[in-house]
Scaffold this motif. Structure first.
Motif, PDB file in Angstrom:
ATOM      1  N   UNK A 151      47.494 -38.609  16.889  1.00 53.35           N
ATOM      2  CA  UNK A 151      46.909 -37.725  17.805  1.00 53.35           C
ATOM      3  C   UNK A 151      45.779 -37.312  17.166  1.00 53.35           C
ATOM      4  N   UNK A 152      45.191 -38.415  17.142  1.00 54.42           N
ATOM      5  CA  UNK A 152      43.678 -37.872  16.377  1.00 54.42           C
ATOM      6  C   UNK A 152      42.485 -36.970  15.930  1.00 54.42           C
ATOM      7  N   UNK A 153      42.358 -36.709  17.416  1.00 48.89           N
ATOM      8  CA  UNK A 153      41.491 -36.271  18.415  1.00 48.89           C
ATOM      9  C   UNK A 153      41.814 -34.365  18.083  1.00 48.89           C
ATOM     10  N   UNK A 154      43.390 -34.147  18.419  1.00 47.58           N
ATOM     11  CA  UNK A 154      43.688 -32.872  18.448  1.00 47.58           C
ATOM     12  C   UNK A 154      43.161 -31.674  18.040  1.00 47.58           C
ATOM     13  N   UNK A 174      45.526 -42.405  14.976  1.00 43.20           N
ATOM     14  CA  UNK A 174      45.791 -43.090  16.845  1.00 43.20           C
ATOM     15  C   UNK A 174      45.628 -42.175  17.734  1.00 43.20           C
ATOM     16  N   UNK A 175      44.970 -42.832  18.756  1.00 43.72           N
ATOM     17  CA  UNK A 175      44.094 -42.227  19.670  1.00 43.72           C
ATOM     18  C   UNK A 175      44.320 -42.671  21.048  1.00 43.72           C
ATOM     19  N   UNK A 176      44.356 -41.880  21.999  1.00 42.04           N
ATOM     20  CA  UNK A 176      44.759 -42.939  23.433  1.00 42.04           C
ATOM     21  C   UNK A 176      43.057 -43.491  24.042  1.00 42.04           C
ATOM     22  N   UNK A 177      42.088 -43.369  23.507  1.00 40.27           N
ATOM     23  CA  UNK A 177      40.839 -44.276  24.070  1.00 40.27           C
ATOM     24  C   UNK A 177      39.461 -44.721  22.970  1.00 40.27           C
ATOM     25  N   UNK A 178      39.146 -45.888  23.463  1.00 44.09           N
ATOM     26  CA  UNK A 178      38.147 -46.250  22.312  1.00 44.09           C
ATOM     27  C   UNK A 178      37.028 -45.010  21.953  1.00 44.09           C
ATOM     28  N   UNK A 214      51.319 -44.137   3.369  1.00 37.76           N
ATOM     29  CA  UNK A 214      52.222 -43.831   2.793  1.00 37.76           C
ATOM     30  C   UNK A 214      53.181 -41.754   2.725  1.00 37.76           C
ATOM     31  N   UNK A 215      51.805 -41.557   3.558  1.00 38.84           N
ATOM     32  CA  UNK A 215      52.282 -40.451   4.589  1.00 38.84           C
ATOM     33  C   UNK A 215      52.757 -40.849   6.003  1.00 38.84           C
ATOM     34  N   UNK A 216      52.667 -40.746   7.237  1.00 39.83           N
ATOM     35  CA  UNK A 216      52.375 -40.203   9.009  1.00 39.83           C
ATOM     36  C   UNK A 216      52.812 -38.347   9.333  1.00 39.83           C
ATOM     37  N   UNK A 217      52.309 -37.753   9.547  1.00 39.45           N
ATOM     38  CA  UNK A 217      52.019 -37.072   9.919  1.00 39.45           C
ATOM     39  C   UNK A 217      52.155 -36.915  11.972  1.00 39.45           C
ATOM     40  N   UNK A 218      53.409 -36.395  12.342  1.00 40.39           N
ATOM     41  CA  UNK A 218      53.924 -37.310  13.990  1.00 40.39           C
ATOM     42  C   UNK A 218      53.556 -36.159  14.402  1.00 40.39           C
TER      43      UNK A 218
END
Length: 333
Positions: A151-154, A174-178, A214-218
């Motif tokens: 959710x990179x644009x949140x 990750x994001x939902x559109x180009x 190394x790290x995931x923010x979910x």
């Protein structure tokens, strides 16, 4: 000093139309509390969940929506030593930010740095407190490591991106559109994965030479939980902060042992003021100095006047925003 204030509550559970502006009595500030005249308040996903009836305020907390605000101290209660009437502050609150005046605990407040607007400051506390606590304190992201942000644009996503780059980490989102992927790269992401057309597990491992992040923010949850375990590097850390697709999943936890994975999660809202005060002190020491550079400040998607709070929530519901949506009570600053 107390009196009344206009404030926003949800009359029932549902869409933005259930939001209502009411007149509410404001108590005098108690021990360690201040009354702040609010100039701006950030809109956050938990506010939407509360409006929908899925995230009630903690016991004893006000039903007025809003978790973060910025404004000017109007009066202080006993025991307040750090701030005085007239000071510009931004603060994390467990409720009550969508109001023209609000009660703030001194321990969860920070001074607004010079050159930072009320709108930027109103968008700071919830996401920066959350990201610092989960990505840097609990997951221990360090310079040179790779962070994968879902959710990179949140608001959370853009904040994590900015802070991770500021300390010298690499960032994949990750994001939902180009279009959203391009926006993240323009903000400084090293790479962006369109989760609708690419497998983030495969792609994130490719982008890290086969190691994985190394790290995931979910904040997604659901089937992302197994996929995060599959993607993460050896000795990797997964910080879970929400479950937008559900908190239940069938998991193969063998990699937890074989890759020595740390899986951690937390929420902020109901935690004691002593913990929030420690977090505020860490932010003041480590993050506020970064805000001298505008690129480290919150990314603002849009602002809405107080009376248009339903429109602000509709913007959040639509999912097309990049960065923070902010409710503006005062036009000054």
């Amino acid at each position: 000093m107390s009196g009344t204030t206009r404030a926003v509550i949800a009359k029932g559970a549902g869409g933005p139309d259930v939001l209502s502006i009411i007149e509410r009595q404001l108590a005098a500030p108690g021990l360690g509390e201040m009354i702040v005249r609010v100039h701006a308040a950030g809109i956050n996903r938990p506010d939407v969940m509360q409006r929908q009836g899925n995230y009630p305020p903690p016991p004893g907390a006000s039903d007025v929506l809003g978790l973060e605000l910025a404004g000017i101290v109007e009066s202080v209660g006993p025991g307040v030593t750090r701030f005085s009437p007239g000071d510009r502050v931004m603060a994390l609150v467990h409720s009550g930010a969508y109001a023209e005046r609000a009660i703030v605990q001194e321990g969860a407040a920070l001074p607004i740095p010079a050159g930072m607007s009320f709108v930027e400051a109103g968008a700071f506390p919830e996401t920066y407190f959350t990201v610092w606590s989960n990505v840097f304190e609990r997951a221990g992201l360090k310079a040179g490591e790779t962070l994968l942000i879902h959710g990179g644009t949140s608001g959370i996503g853009t904040t994590a991106l900015k802070l991770a780059k500021a300390i010298g980490a690499k960032v994949i989102v990750t994001a939902g559109s180009d279009e959203k992927c391009r926006a993240c790269v323009e903000l400084g992401a090293d790479a962006a994965i369109n989760y609708r057309s690419e497998d983030f597990v495969v792609r994130s491992r490719e982008l890290t030479g086969g190691r994985g992040p190394d790290v995931i923010l979910d904040m997604v949850g659901g089937d992302y939980m197994q996929r995060n375990i599959d993607a993460i590097a050896v000795d990797g850390r997964i910080a879970q902060i929400a479950f937008q697709q559900g908190s239940k999943a069938e998991l193969d936890l063998l990699p937890l042992l074989m890759k020595r994975i740390t899986l951690t999660g937390s929420t902020l809202r109901a935690r004691p003021i002593e913990m929030k005060a420690k977090l505020a002190a860490a932010l003041e020491a480590n993050v506020l100095p970064l805000l001298a550079k505008p690129e480290a400040r919150p990314l603002i998607d849009s602002t809405f006047a107080f009376d248009r709070v339903a429109d602000a929530h509709a913007r959040m519901d639509g999912g097309s925003h990049t960065g923070k949506i902010v409710l503006v009570m005062e036009e000054r600053g």
